[in-house]
Design a protein around this motif. Structure first.
Motif, PDB file in Angstrom:
ATOM      1  N   THR A 359       0.814  -1.224   0.000  1.00  0.00           N
ATOM      2  CA  THR A 359       0.000   0.000   0.000  1.00  0.00           C
ATOM      3  C   THR A 359       0.845   1.272   0.000  1.00  0.00           C
ATOM      4  O   THR A 359       0.767   2.075   0.942  1.00  0.00           O
ATOM      5  CB  THR A 359      -0.952   0.022   1.217  1.00  0.00           C
ATOM      6  N   PRO A 360       1.631   1.500  -1.031  1.00  0.00           N
ATOM      7  CA  PRO A 360       2.450   2.710  -1.064  1.00  0.00           C
ATOM      8  C   PRO A 360       1.671   3.956  -1.459  1.00  0.00           C
ATOM      9  O   PRO A 360       0.673   3.855  -2.177  1.00  0.00           O
ATOM     10  CB  PRO A 360       3.475   2.388  -2.167  1.00  0.00           C
ATOM     11  N   HIS A 361       2.115   5.136  -1.002  1.00  0.00           N
ATOM     12  CA  HIS A 361       1.695   6.373  -1.670  1.00  0.00           C
ATOM     13  C   HIS A 361       2.688   6.607  -2.808  1.00  0.00           C
ATOM     14  O   HIS A 361       3.612   5.794  -3.002  1.00  0.00           O
ATOM     15  CB  HIS A 361       1.575   7.548  -0.699  1.00  0.00           C
ATOM     16  N   ALA A 362       2.520   7.691  -3.555  1.00  0.00           N
ATOM     17  CA  ALA A 362       3.315   7.863  -4.778  1.00  0.00           C
ATOM     18  C   ALA A 362       4.818   7.858  -4.494  1.00  0.00           C
ATOM     19  O   ALA A 362       5.603   7.266  -5.243  1.00  0.00           O
ATOM     20  CB  ALA A 362       2.901   9.150  -5.486  1.00  0.00           C
ATOM     21  N   GLY A 363       5.230   8.499  -3.383  1.00  0.00           N
ATOM     22  CA  GLY A 363       6.649   8.552  -3.049  1.00  0.00           C
ATOM     23  C   GLY A 363       7.187   7.157  -2.749  1.00  0.00           C
ATOM     24  O   GLY A 363       8.280   6.776  -3.185  1.00  0.00           O
ATOM     25  N   GLU A 394       3.598  -5.885 -11.512  1.00  0.00           N
ATOM     26  CA  GLU A 394       4.335  -6.812 -12.377  1.00  0.00           C
ATOM     27  C   GLU A 394       5.704  -7.147 -11.763  1.00  0.00           C
ATOM     28  O   GLU A 394       6.087  -8.307 -11.689  1.00  0.00           O
ATOM     29  CB  GLU A 394       4.521  -6.097 -13.713  1.00  0.00           C
ATOM     30  N   HIS A 395       6.395  -6.116 -11.283  1.00  0.00           N
ATOM     31  CA  HIS A 395       7.745  -6.325 -10.741  1.00  0.00           C
ATOM     32  C   HIS A 395       7.745  -7.077  -9.423  1.00  0.00           C
ATOM     33  O   HIS A 395       8.616  -7.903  -9.189  1.00  0.00           O
ATOM     34  CB  HIS A 395       8.454  -4.980 -10.533  1.00  0.00           C
ATOM     35  N   THR A 396       6.793  -6.752  -8.547  1.00  0.00           N
ATOM     36  CA  THR A 396       6.823  -7.358  -7.207  1.00  0.00           C
ATOM     37  C   THR A 396       6.077  -8.689  -7.152  1.00  0.00           C
ATOM     38  O   THR A 396       6.330  -9.504  -6.280  1.00  0.00           O
ATOM     39  CB  THR A 396       6.163  -6.430  -6.158  1.00  0.00           C
ATOM     40  N   GLY A 397       5.120  -8.873  -8.051  1.00  0.00           N
ATOM     41  CA  GLY A 397       4.308 -10.093  -8.017  1.00  0.00           C
ATOM     42  C   GLY A 397       3.146  -9.988  -7.032  1.00  0.00           C
ATOM     43  O   GLY A 397       2.382 -10.937  -6.854  1.00  0.00           O
ATOM     44  N   ALA A 398       3.019  -8.839  -6.359  1.00  0.00           N
ATOM     45  CA  ALA A 398       1.963  -8.650  -5.354  1.00  0.00           C
ATOM     46  C   ALA A 398       0.869  -7.743  -5.903  1.00  0.00           C
ATOM     47  O   ALA A 398       1.027  -7.128  -6.951  1.00  0.00           O
ATOM     48  CB  ALA A 398       2.564  -8.004  -4.110  1.00  0.00           C
ATOM     49  N   VAL A 399      -0.238  -7.650  -5.156  1.00  0.00           N
ATOM     50  CA  VAL A 399      -1.238  -6.623  -5.428  1.00  0.00           C
ATOM     51  C   VAL A 399      -0.641  -5.298  -4.960  1.00  0.00           C
ATOM     52  O   VAL A 399      -0.100  -5.221  -3.852  1.00  0.00           O
ATOM     53  CB  VAL A 399      -2.545  -6.910  -4.641  1.00  0.00           C
ATOM     54  N   VAL A 400      -0.717  -4.274  -5.788  1.00  0.00           N
ATOM     55  CA  VAL A 400      -0.194  -2.970  -5.363  1.00  0.00           C
ATOM     56  C   VAL A 400      -1.333  -1.960  -5.344  1.00  0.00           C
ATOM     57  O   VAL A 400      -2.043  -1.785  -6.346  1.00  0.00           O
ATOM     58  CB  VAL A 400       0.938  -2.475  -6.291  1.00  0.00           C
ATOM     59  N   LEU A 401      -1.530  -1.348  -4.186  1.00  0.00           N
ATOM     60  CA  LEU A 401      -2.573  -0.325  -4.008  1.00  0.00           C
ATOM     61  C   LEU A 401      -1.871   1.022  -3.896  1.00  0.00           C
ATOM     62  O   LEU A 401      -1.140   1.262  -2.935  1.00  0.00           O
ATOM     63  CB  LEU A 401      -3.384  -0.656  -2.752  1.00  0.00           C
ATOM     64  N   LEU A 402      -2.061   1.847  -4.902  1.00  0.00           N
ATOM     65  CA  LEU A 402      -1.430   3.181  -4.908  1.00  0.00           C
ATOM     66  C   LEU A 402      -2.419   4.196  -4.359  1.00  0.00           C
ATOM     67  O   LEU A 402      -3.478   4.437  -4.942  1.00  0.00           O
ATOM     68  CB  LEU A 402      -1.010   3.552  -6.338  1.00  0.00           C
ATOM     69  N   LYS A 403      -2.050   4.804  -3.208  1.00  0.00           N
ATOM     70  CA  LYS A 403      -2.958   5.734  -2.536  1.00  0.00           C
ATOM     71  C   LYS A 403      -2.958   7.095  -3.213  1.00  0.00           C
ATOM     72  O   LYS A 403      -1.952   7.491  -3.787  1.00  0.00           O
ATOM     73  CB  LYS A 403      -2.523   5.894  -1.074  1.00  0.00           C
ATOM     74  N   GLY A 404      -4.072   7.777  -3.133  1.00  0.00           N
ATOM     75  CA  GLY A 404      -4.187   9.117  -3.701  1.00  0.00           C
ATOM     76  C   GLY A 404      -5.647   9.507  -3.729  1.00  0.00           C
ATOM     77  O   GLY A 404      -6.483   8.804  -3.142  1.00  0.00           O
ATOM     78  N   ILE A 409      -5.655   0.003  -7.740  1.00  0.00           N
ATOM     79  CA  ILE A 409      -5.210  -1.282  -7.208  1.00  0.00           C
ATOM     80  C   ILE A 409      -4.909  -2.197  -8.381  1.00  0.00           C
ATOM     81  O   ILE A 409      -5.807  -2.550  -9.151  1.00  0.00           O
ATOM     82  CB  ILE A 409      -6.300  -1.928  -6.315  1.00  0.00           C
ATOM     83  N   ALA A 410      -3.633  -2.570  -8.514  1.00  0.00           N
ATOM     84  CA  ALA A 410      -3.237  -3.414  -9.649  1.00  0.00           C
ATOM     85  C   ALA A 410      -2.913  -4.813  -9.150  1.00  0.00           C
ATOM     86  O   ALA A 410      -2.216  -4.989  -8.149  1.00  0.00           O
ATOM     87  CB  ALA A 410      -2.021  -2.821 -10.344  1.00  0.00           C
ATOM     88  N   SER A 411      -3.441  -5.781  -9.868  1.00  0.00           N
ATOM     89  CA  SER A 411      -3.158  -7.170  -9.543  1.00  0.00           C
ATOM     90  C   SER A 411      -1.999  -7.623 -10.435  1.00  0.00           C
ATOM     91  O   SER A 411      -1.862  -7.155 -11.564  1.00  0.00           O
ATOM     92  CB  SER A 411      -4.430  -7.977  -9.823  1.00  0.00           C
ATOM     93  N   PRO A 412      -1.154  -8.545  -9.948  1.00  0.00           N
ATOM     94  CA  PRO A 412      -0.068  -9.020 -10.819  1.00  0.00           C
ATOM     95  C   PRO A 412      -0.594  -9.703 -12.077  1.00  0.00           C
ATOM     96  O   PRO A 412       0.124  -9.832 -13.057  1.00  0.00           O
ATOM     97  CB  PRO A 412       0.711  -9.986  -9.928  1.00  0.00           C
ATOM     98  N   SER A 413      -1.865 -10.103 -12.059  1.00  0.00           N
ATOM     99  CA  SER A 413      -2.457 -10.733 -13.249  1.00  0.00           C
ATOM    100  C   SER A 413      -2.765  -9.700 -14.334  1.00  0.00           C
ATOM    101  O   SER A 413      -3.114 -10.056 -15.450  1.00  0.00           O
ATOM    102  CB  SER A 413      -3.756 -11.442 -12.866  1.00  0.00           C
ATOM    103  N   ALA A 469      -6.961  -8.373  -5.370  1.00  0.00           N
ATOM    104  CA  ALA A 469      -7.008  -6.955  -5.771  1.00  0.00           C
ATOM    105  C   ALA A 469      -8.411  -6.408  -5.510  1.00  0.00           C
ATOM    106  O   ALA A 469      -8.575  -5.276  -5.039  1.00  0.00           O
ATOM    107  CB  ALA A 469      -6.638  -6.807  -7.239  1.00  0.00           C
ATOM    108  N   ALA A 470      -9.425  -7.225  -5.786  1.00  0.00           N
ATOM    109  CA  ALA A 470     -10.803  -6.781  -5.526  1.00  0.00           C
ATOM    110  C   ALA A 470     -11.020  -6.564  -4.026  1.00  0.00           C
ATOM    111  O   ALA A 470     -11.684  -5.597  -3.618  1.00  0.00           O
ATOM    112  CB  ALA A 470     -11.793  -7.808  -6.070  1.00  0.00           C
TER     113      ALA A 470
END
Ligand SMILES: NC(=O)C1=CN([C@@H]2O[C@H](COP(=O)(O)OP(=O)(O)OC[C@H]3O[C@@H](n4cnc5c(N)ncnc54)[C@H](OP(=O)(O)O)[C@@H]3O)[C@@H](O)[C@H]2O)[C@@H](O)CC1
Ligand SMILES: Nc1ncnc2c1ncn2[C@@H]1O[C@H](COP(=O)(O)OP(=O)(O)O)[C@@H](O)[C@H]1O
Ligand SMILES: [K+]
Length: 514
Positions: A359-363, A394-404, A409-413, A469-470
């Motif tokens: 769950t990163p923010h943009a930074g 894609e790089h981490t293989g995890a779900v990534v939730l970008l806060k803002g 929320i991107a799934s590795p799929s 991701a959902a």
């Protein structure tokens, strides 16, 4: 569920109809949809159509054609209509119809941008039909000058035709200047660039208008869960549950320096439906955590069993970082879901399991990508949110939730969800810690059976590879709704968001029984 598509996907879906000679029909449907939207916008303000004024800024492509045909309809319904041709020429049929309906025409040139801006800004409605899905880059020359001058003059109501000109329909990237719209009327389907920042910030409300090609659309590039979707998948404890079956969440958060982050995330997880929360951290922090949430359990030694983990809010100091490292390794070995935030993002292995939610923010996303040798700044991420959140998944293989403002929320799929229920007052210290708690509670609840083929996500038609991701999108949605409810238009603290969470759950549960 709102589905959004790239301009390319929409053009491909339109192609068979265009080949069959239906292009003019599609354009007429688009123009009627746009004209009706303008009428409704005026009526919602109690304005009469007759005698009100509208200017269409028309480019030379089909987007300008849609705008001119719509303005012709409005002219026939009694509006005073003006067209500003931003490229000298315009769609011939649409320009003819506009002229025949009695509209006035100005041609933008090197010398009249400021003068036209003053003229237009006094109108009741401005339709932005300069560029649509066929745009390459953004506006330049006199068109850019006109938009800069107009934006400064704050026109009353701006309605964008398909997309605000300058917003990339596929990615949400913005080529400034852009005229901020109150309403964007999207033809056929919502474009992906209207549900990702910074594009979404220029679009105002988005109104999809069907034009007859919707059945040919492929899988969406982006989806947004509606209130009804969130209500449908929300965990609902059955009669025979107990605290362990509801899901236990382990939290490694906080430090001597950042005590509040631990207190907030533990409390948020407790009110967001975890059966139990086990807190792992120093005694001094634990005392404050328990003072606020006596229901939580402090684990000074080897922790008891959990279904999922939240790691990272307020994490600092050698002892807490080591604890988080150990827990990450154990969670990975045990196949447990983990929500990884803030300080714990630096501890991630190169590849993560697909049911971990970062769950990163943009930074923090820029720093995360930097570990994989993608050198980007926070500003880069903020200007291309959709691109970079996908890349990080894609790089981490995890779900990534970008806060803002819009949370992606991107799934590795490859699936991406976009939620935007929050409000700017939520950009306050601790708000992200509350989100972490909510996500952790959901992860613990869904861990046992929520992701199964007879679980709630499957019932909504969400594919197995997209379910985590959902689930993260559900958390972002609840957090946004709680923040907006707590704010009610005014400032708030992160604690206010926590207090609003049970009310949001209640409202969602009611929605379910309706
Ligand atoms: N397909 C259909 O039948 C339907 C499509 N529909 C509508 O059509 C829209 C797509 O229309 P479109 O393809 O004509 O492109 P559009 O967005 O008007 O702009 C491209 C034009 O602008 C120019 N141009 C490009 N970049 C530029 C820039 N940076 N700065 C300045 N100029 C620039 C470029 O000219 P060029 O530079 O290539 O000479 C071209 O002429 C879509 O959004 C929807 O509204 C609906 O009516 C439903 C039926
Ligand atoms: N302009 C905004 N509109 C809506 N929500 C926002 C806005 N800015 C931030 N948020 C939300 O507030 C939270 C901030 O999280 P974060 O940056 O981690 O803050 P902190 O570390 O202080 O808790 C995120 O959930 C984010 O989506
Ligand atoms: K436009």
């Amino acid at each position: 569920m709102i589905s959004a598509f790239t301009g390319t996907q929409i053009r491909a879906a339109e192609q068979p109809l265009l080949d069959a000679g239906e292009g003019a029909v599609l354009m007429q449907r688009a123009a009627h949809g746009l004209a009706n939207a303008v009428v409704n916008e005026l009526r919602s303000e109690g304005r009469r159509l007759y005698g009100s004024s509208v200017t269409v800024l028309a480019g030379k492509g089909n987007n300008g054609g849609d705008g001119l045909f719509a303005a012709a309809i409005l002219a026939r319904r009694g509006m005073r209509t003006t067209a500003v041709l931003t490229a000298g020429s315009a769609h011939p049929g649409a320009l003819g119809a506009f002229g025949a309906a009695g509209g006035r025409i100005h041609v933008l040139d090197e010398n009249n941008a400021e003068e036209l801006a003053v003229l237009i800004a006094g109108d009741d409605v401005v339709i932005d039909a300069i560029l649509g899905t066929g745009a390459r880059g953004g506006l330049g020359g006199p068109a850019a000058e006109l938009i800069v001058a107009l934006q400064e003059l704050k026109p009353k109501v701006v309605v964008a035709c398909d997309v605000p000109s300058g917003v990339d329909a596929d990615t949400g990237e913005v080529h400034w200047p852009v005229l901020t719209a109150r309403l964007t009327v999207a033809f056929g389907a919502v474009k992906a660039g209207l549900m990702a920042d910074p594009g979404e910030g220029c679009a105002g409300r988005v109104l999809p208008v069907p034009i007859g090609m919707e059945d040919s659309l492929p899988l969406p590039a982006l989806r947004r869960l509606s209130v009804r979707d969130v209500a449908a998948v929300l965990p609902n404890p059955g009669r025979r549950v107990h605290k362990y079956t509801r899901g236990v969440l382990g939290i490694v958060a906080g430090s001597e320096r950042y005590t509040g982050a631990a207190a907030l995330s533990v409390e948020a997880a407790s009110v967001a439906g975890a059966g139990m929360v086990r807190y792992l951290g120093p005694e001094t922090v634990a005392r404050q955590v328990l003072e606020r949430t006596p229901e939580a359990i402090w684990e000074p030694g080897e922790p008891g069993r959990v279904q999922a983990w939240l790691l990272g809010p307020g994490l600092n100091g050698t002892e807490q970082l080591q604890r988080a490292r150990d827990v990450l390794a154990a969670a990975s070995a045990a196949g447990q879901p983990a929500v990884v935030d803030a300080g714990a993002l630096e501890l991630l292995p190169e590849r993560c399991p697909p049911h971990w939610i970062l769950t990163p923010h943009a930074g923090e996303l820029a720093a995360l990508l930097g570990r994989g040798e993608v050198c980007v700044t926070r500003e880069d991420v903020e200007s291309r949110t959709l691109h970079f959140v996908r890349l990080a998944a894609e790089h981490t293989g995890a779900v990534v939730l970008l806060k803002g403002a819009t949370t992606l929320i991107a799934s590795p799929s490859g699936a991406v969800f976009s939620q935007s229920e929050g409000c700017p007052w939520m950009s306050t210290a601790g708000s992200g810690d509350v989100l972490g708690g909510i996500l952790g509670a959901l992860a613990a609840t869904y861990a046992e059976s929520g992701m199964d083929d007879d679980g709630p996500f499957a019932a909504q038609g969400i594919e197995p590879a997209e379910r985590w991701a959902a689930a993260a999108a559900v958390g972002a949605s609840i957090h946004g709704m709680a923040g907006s409810a707590a704010s009610a238009g005014g400032p708030l603290t992160a604690s206010d968001i926590v207090r609003a969470v049970p009310g949001v759950y209640r409202a969602l549960m009611e929605h379910r029984t309706r």
